[in-house]
Design a protein around this motif. Structure first.
Motif, PDB file in Angstrom:
ATOM      1  N   SER A  21      -8.223  53.174 -18.206  1.00  0.00           N
ATOM      2  CA  SER A  21      -8.779  52.041 -17.476  1.00  0.00           C
ATOM      3  C   SER A  21      -7.849  51.671 -16.340  1.00  0.00           C
ATOM      4  CB  SER A  21      -8.953  50.824 -18.397  1.00  0.00           C
ATOM      5  OG  SER A  21      -9.845  51.104 -19.444  1.00  0.00           O
ATOM      6  N   ALA A  23      -7.493  48.244 -13.927  1.00  0.00           N
ATOM      7  CA  ALA A  23      -7.951  46.913 -13.552  1.00  0.00           C
ATOM      8  C   ALA A  23      -7.453  46.566 -12.155  1.00  0.00           C
ATOM      9  CB  ALA A  23      -7.453  45.888 -14.565  1.00  0.00           C
ATOM     10  N   SER A  25      -7.090  43.803  -8.985  1.00  0.00           N
ATOM     11  CA  SER A  25      -7.026  42.367  -8.691  1.00  0.00           C
ATOM     12  C   SER A  25      -6.568  42.174  -7.259  1.00  0.00           C
ATOM     13  CB  SER A  25      -6.085  41.652  -9.665  1.00  0.00           C
ATOM     14  OG  SER A  25      -4.781  42.172  -9.560  1.00  0.00           O
ATOM     15  N   LYS A  76     -16.223  43.609 -13.660  1.00  0.00           N
ATOM     16  CA  LYS A  76     -14.862  43.493 -14.199  1.00  0.00           C
ATOM     17  C   LYS A  76     -13.822  44.048 -13.237  1.00  0.00           C
ATOM     18  CE  LYS A  76     -16.216  43.769 -19.070  1.00  0.00           C
ATOM     19  NZ  LYS A  76     -16.043  44.517 -20.350  1.00  0.00           N
ATOM     20  N   THR A  78     -13.069  47.051 -12.643  1.00  0.00           N
ATOM     21  CA  THR A  78     -12.324  48.017 -13.448  1.00  0.00           C
ATOM     22  C   THR A  78     -12.879  49.421 -13.261  1.00  0.00           C
ATOM     23  OG1 THR A  78     -11.778  46.343 -15.087  1.00  0.00           O
ATOM     24  CG2 THR A  78     -11.580  48.626 -15.773  1.00  0.00           C
TER      25      THR A  78
END
Length: 125
Positions: A21, A23, A25, A76, A78
């Motif tokens: 994964s 992520a 931001s 998300k 992601t």
């Protein structure tokens, strides 16, 4: 700026599976494409899989086609890499990367502006 954090690496036997994964931001609205790269000891970093963020178009390194699947969850922010039928030669540090060039389909490291810190994948024989 966009920050990327990978997770999901580990040790697995040959033939096994892992899901990585990544992520994202920060200024995620600027992301147009993302990809996965890997770097084995003593080797150059190489492209594994890429994806256009909005349309979801995908492309792969030939040796992982049919075994790896890149995908994303827009809500998300992601990115994922599902890795099946893993082989010892897949052992490497896997990096997530992103770029802001709309419509770009690329396998080149220099086209990606943002990079994660990497996650180790080790496949034992």
């Amino acid at each position: 700026q966009v920050q990327l954090v990978e997770s999901g690496g580990g040790l697995v036997q040959a033939g096994g599976s892992l899901r990585l994964s990544c992520a994202a931001s920060g200024r995620t609205f600027s992301v147009a494409g993302m990809g996965w790269f890997r770097q084995a000891p003593g080797k150059e970093r190489e492209f594994v899989a890429g994806l256009t963020w909005d349309a979801g178009g995908t492309w792969y390194k030939e040796s992982v086609k049919g075994r790896f699947t890149i995908s994303r969850d827009i809500a998300k922010n992601t990115l994922y890499l599902q890795m099946n039928s893993l082989k010892p030669e897949d052992t490497a540090v896997y990096y997530c990367a992103a770029h802001s060039s709309s419509g770009l389909i690329t396998t080149l490291l220099n086209d990606f502006e943002y990079w994660g810190q990497g996650t180790q994948v080790t496949v034992s024989s």
